[in-house]
Design a protein around this motif. Structure first.
Motif, PDB file in Angstrom:
ATOM      1  N   ALA A  19     -14.172 -11.136  44.724  1.00 46.38           N
ATOM      2  CA  ALA A  19     -14.687 -12.419  45.217  1.00 46.38           C
ATOM      3  C   ALA A  19     -14.010 -12.811  46.531  1.00 46.38           C
ATOM      4  O   ALA A  19     -14.670 -13.288  47.466  1.00 46.38           O
ATOM      5  CB  ALA A  19     -14.485 -13.511  44.158  1.00 46.38           C
ATOM      6  N   ILE A  20     -12.697 -12.597  46.623  1.00 49.96           N
ATOM      7  CA  ILE A  20     -11.980 -12.923  47.864  1.00 49.96           C
ATOM      8  C   ILE A  20     -12.447 -12.003  48.994  1.00 49.96           C
ATOM      9  O   ILE A  20     -12.640 -12.451  50.132  1.00 49.96           O
ATOM     10  CB  ILE A  20     -10.455 -12.830  47.668  1.00 49.96           C
ATOM     11  N   ALA A  21     -12.649 -10.731  48.694  1.00 48.35           N
ATOM     12  CA  ALA A  21     -13.122  -9.793  49.718  1.00 48.35           C
ATOM     13  C   ALA A  21     -14.511 -10.187  50.210  1.00 48.35           C
ATOM     14  O   ALA A  21     -14.783 -10.153  51.423  1.00 48.35           O
ATOM     15  CB  ALA A  21     -13.137  -8.366  49.158  1.00 48.35           C
ATOM     16  N   LEU A  22     -15.382 -10.592  49.297  1.00 48.45           N
ATOM     17  CA  LEU A  22     -16.729 -11.031  49.680  1.00 48.45           C
ATOM     18  C   LEU A  22     -16.655 -12.282  50.555  1.00 48.45           C
ATOM     19  O   LEU A  22     -17.336 -12.382  51.584  1.00 48.45           O
ATOM     20  CB  LEU A  22     -17.573 -11.299  48.433  1.00 48.45           C
ATOM     21  N   GLN A  23     -15.795 -13.215  50.171  1.00 45.25           N
ATOM     22  CA  GLN A  23     -15.629 -14.425  50.971  1.00 45.25           C
ATOM     23  C   GLN A  23     -15.129 -14.079  52.379  1.00 45.25           C
ATOM     24  O   GLN A  23     -15.646 -14.594  53.377  1.00 45.25           O
ATOM     25  CB  GLN A  23     -14.625 -15.349  50.280  1.00 45.25           C
ATOM     26  N   THR A  24     -14.147 -13.201  52.475  1.00 45.51           N
ATOM     27  CA  THR A  24     -13.599 -12.810  53.770  1.00 45.51           C
ATOM     28  C   THR A  24     -14.674 -12.153  54.633  1.00 45.51           C
ATOM     29  O   THR A  24     -14.800 -12.454  55.826  1.00 45.51           O
ATOM     30  CB  THR A  24     -12.399 -11.848  53.577  1.00 45.51           C
ATOM     31  N   LEU A  25     -15.457 -11.281  54.025  1.00 41.66           N
ATOM     32  CA  LEU A  25     -16.540 -10.610  54.748  1.00 41.66           C
ATOM     33  C   LEU A  25     -17.572 -11.611  55.251  1.00 41.66           C
ATOM     34  O   LEU A  25     -18.015 -11.532  56.400  1.00 41.66           O
ATOM     35  CB  LEU A  25     -17.202  -9.562  53.859  1.00 41.66           C
ATOM     36  N   THR A  26     -17.939 -12.583  54.420  1.00 43.51           N
ATOM     37  CA  THR A  26     -18.960 -13.550  54.851  1.00 43.51           C
ATOM     38  C   THR A  26     -18.449 -14.422  55.993  1.00 43.51           C
ATOM     39  O   THR A  26     -19.220 -14.791  56.878  1.00 43.51           O
ATOM     40  CB  THR A  26     -19.443 -14.439  53.686  1.00 43.51           C
ATOM     41  N   LEU A 114      -6.828 -17.607  56.427  1.00 45.80           N
ATOM     42  CA  LEU A 114      -6.410 -17.900  55.057  1.00 45.80           C
ATOM     43  C   LEU A 114      -7.065 -16.954  54.053  1.00 45.80           C
ATOM     44  O   LEU A 114      -6.436 -16.541  53.073  1.00 45.80           O
ATOM     45  CB  LEU A 114      -6.742 -19.352  54.700  1.00 45.80           C
ATOM     46  N   SER A 115      -8.306 -16.603  54.309  1.00 44.63           N
ATOM     47  CA  SER A 115      -9.002 -15.693  53.407  1.00 44.63           C
ATOM     48  C   SER A 115      -8.403 -14.287  53.478  1.00 44.63           C
ATOM     49  O   SER A 115      -8.250 -13.619  52.457  1.00 44.63           O
ATOM     50  CB  SER A 115     -10.504 -15.669  53.733  1.00 44.63           C
ATOM     51  N   VAL A 116      -8.039 -13.852  54.679  1.00 45.11           N
ATOM     52  CA  VAL A 116      -7.379 -12.545  54.822  1.00 45.11           C
ATOM     53  C   VAL A 116      -6.027 -12.563  54.102  1.00 45.11           C
ATOM     54  O   VAL A 116      -5.665 -11.602  53.418  1.00 45.11           O
ATOM     55  CB  VAL A 116      -7.220 -12.160  56.310  1.00 45.11           C
ATOM     56  N   LEU A 117      -5.284 -13.664  54.229  1.00 46.08           N
ATOM     57  CA  LEU A 117      -4.005 -13.772  53.520  1.00 46.08           C
ATOM     58  C   LEU A 117      -4.195 -13.714  52.004  1.00 46.08           C
ATOM     59  O   LEU A 117      -3.428 -13.063  51.294  1.00 46.08           O
ATOM     60  CB  LEU A 117      -3.289 -15.065  53.906  1.00 46.08           C
TER      61      LEU A 117
END
Length: 136
Positions: A19-26, A114-117
């Motif tokens: 989910a975090i990876a998807l958020q970062t990608l978007t 923040l999402s990458v972190l």
């Protein structure tokens, strides 16, 4: 005589990490579509659709954090991170609709960082006595 058993190590990704990876990608795609706003006729449509997808990914992050905590036996701390991020995403959508690029652009950069972190943060082990479900 003792024998040693070796097993192959398979890296597993949790629903929370996905989910975090998807958020970062978007969010990254939003940065690209923001650049397309200035150079193409379809950039505005892409950015508008991408905003909806990014917001949905932020809601998925909250869901994944709750599921990792309660039934998964993980820490409740990611729920706070995810809820805070959803609040930032809400503010980002609001300032985007209000056409405030002086706030919208820096907030987007902050959200990406923040999402990458969050993505780079190693997952915490579950509490003793709980099994973790993961996706290979």
């Amino acid at each position: 005589m003792a024998t040693e058993t070796t097993t192959a190590h398979h890296h597993r990704f949790s629903f929370l990490q996905i989910a975090i990876a998807l958020q970062t990608l978007t969010i990254f795609v939003q940065a690209v579509s923001a650049g397309l706003l200035f150079t193409t006729t379809y950039g505005e449509v892409l950015h508008d659709v991408g905003a909806r997808v990014m917001y949905g990914a932020s809601m998925l992050y909250v869901l994944a954090a709750v599921l990792a905590w309660k039934p998964g036996g993980g820490s409740p701390r990611p729920i706070g991170y995810a809820a805070g991020f959803l609040a930032l995403a809400s503010a980002q959508v609001a300032v985007g609709i209000a056409h405030l690029p002086s706030v919208h652009l820096p907030l987007g950069v902050l959200m990406f960082g923040l999402s990458v972190l969050a993505l780079a943060r190693p997952p915490r082990p579950p509490r003793p006595g709980h099994q973790v479900r993961s996706i290979r």
